[in-house]
Design an enzyme around this catalytic site. Structure first.
Site, short mmCIF file in Angstrom:
data_model
loop_
_atom_site.label_atom_id
_atom_site.label_comp_id
_atom_site.label_asym_id
_atom_site.label_seq_id
_atom_site.Cartn_x
_atom_site.Cartn_y
_atom_site.Cartn_z
N ASP A 97 0.83 -1.21 0.00
CA ASP A 97 0.00 0.00 0.00
C ASP A 97 0.86 1.26 0.00
O ASP A 97 1.98 1.27 0.54
CB ASP A 97 -0.92 -0.02 1.24
CG ASP A 97 -2.09 0.95 1.08
OD1 ASP A 97 -2.36 1.40 -0.06
OD2 ASP A 97 -2.73 1.27 2.10
N GLY A 98 0.32 2.33 -0.59
CA GLY A 98 0.98 3.64 -0.53
C GLY A 98 1.52 4.14 -1.86
O GLY A 98 2.20 5.17 -1.89
N HIS A 103 2.13 3.38 -9.02
CA HIS A 103 1.91 1.95 -9.32
C HIS A 103 3.07 1.41 -10.16
O HIS A 103 3.54 0.29 -9.94
CB HIS A 103 0.59 1.75 -10.06
CG HIS A 103 -0.62 2.16 -9.27
ND1 HIS A 103 -0.75 1.84 -7.94
CD2 HIS A 103 -1.74 2.85 -9.60
CE1 HIS A 103 -1.91 2.32 -7.49
NE2 HIS A 103 -2.52 2.95 -8.47
N LEU A 161 10.98 -20.31 -5.06
CA LEU A 161 10.02 -19.46 -4.33
C LEU A 161 8.67 -19.59 -5.02
O LEU A 161 8.61 -19.63 -6.24
CB LEU A 161 10.47 -17.99 -4.39
CG LEU A 161 9.51 -16.95 -3.80
CD1 LEU A 161 9.65 -16.88 -2.28
CD2 LEU A 161 9.78 -15.55 -4.37
#
Ligand code: IPE
Ligand code: IPE
Ligand code: MG
Length: 256
Positions: free
Chosen positions: A28-29, A45, A139
């Site tokens: 977020d942010g 973004h 991963l």
């Protein structure tokens, strides 16, 4: 799908580890990062994608096995149409650009969420990237897109009931587990939210039952190696009791 028992932190005590095996992040942010620089929100973004790249690398370096990123919530459709379509295009572009690199780095990618609302061309790109990277082992990167924690639980219930109507009224926690997204991953050890808000925003509601929470004011595009290290250091200081007392943890296993 058979009703099988899968791991659940409310039924079993997971092995504790110094490094979180599974990290879930609410990124977020981005908008505020851009606003501070007098840039349009979407510039934030774009920068956020670079942070994703860096955090994936950091997770591999630290030996984290699963990374789950909240990219677009089921509530984010409420944003201005221009921003939504920018995010969709950015997602598609990032998948196209990154799939080969993820594969080269032995990373398994998958997208969790309700894909039925996405453009078929985006769904195709998602499926191709998942197929390409499906057997990779360094991963597992799960990207939550049009994801909502309540959707996840309801979707799992609907599928469980459809496949096992005979068990109606007697379902157990472990019966639901295989139908949830992330069923094959351990529950998140560490939840990180950047951007200063201290809320879950309908992210993994079921899976976060015993997760350690870490909130930072750092905006997602500024979440660098140092900030990541601080989150890991905070995790290391936690005492994960899973219902037991502190004194019980000091005793060798079996003596509790
Ligand atoms: C998070 O950043 C990215 C998405 C939700 C897609 P925001 O766009 O929410 O950034 P802020 O919260 O407005 O700063
Ligand atoms: C949560 O961020 C969703 C993602 C990071 C994708 P938001 O910025 O949309 O969350 P709220 O609505 O402010 O809680
Ligand atoms: Mg936000």
């Amino acid at each position: 799908m058979p009703l099988s028992r899968l791991f659940s932190s409310t039924r079993e005590i997971p092995e504790s580890s110094v490094v979180p095996r599974h990290i879930a992040i609410v990124m977020d942010g981005n908008g505020r990062w851009a606003k501070k620089r007098f840039l349009p929100r979407v510039a934030g973004h774009k920068r956020g994608v670079e942070t994703v790249r860096s955090v994936v690398r950091l997770c591999i370096d630290h030996g984290v096995e699963h990374l789950t990123l909240f990219a677009f919530s089921s509530e984010n459709w409420r944003r201005p149409p221009d921003e939504v379509s920018f995010l969709m295009n950015l997602f598609m572009q990032a998948l196209r650009d990154e799939a080969a690199r993820l594969h080269k780095n032995n990373i398994r990618l998958r997208v969790i969420g309700d894909l039925s609302r996405f453009d078929p061309s985006l769904v195709e790109v998602i499926r191709e990237a998942e197929a390409l990277t499906g057997a990779n082992t360094a991963l597992t990167l799960s990207v939550a897109a049009n994801y909502g924690g309540r959707w996840d639980v309801l979707n799992a219930i609907n599928n469980m009931v459809a496949e096992h109507p005979e068990k109606a009224g007697r379902y157990e926690e472990a019966d639901l587990a295989p139908y949830l997204t992330l069923a094959d991953a351990p529950e998140p050890d560490l939840f990180i939210r950047t951007g200063g808000e201290q809320r879950v925003s309908n992210f993994l509601l079921w899976q976060l039952a015993y997760t350690e929470f870490y909130f930072t004011d750092r905006l997602w595009p500024d979440f660098d190696a140092e900030a990541f290290g601080e989150a890991i250091a905070s995790f290391r200081q936690r005492e994960r009791r899973f219902g037991r007392t502190s004194e019980q943890l000091d005793k060798p296993a079996g003596e509790n």
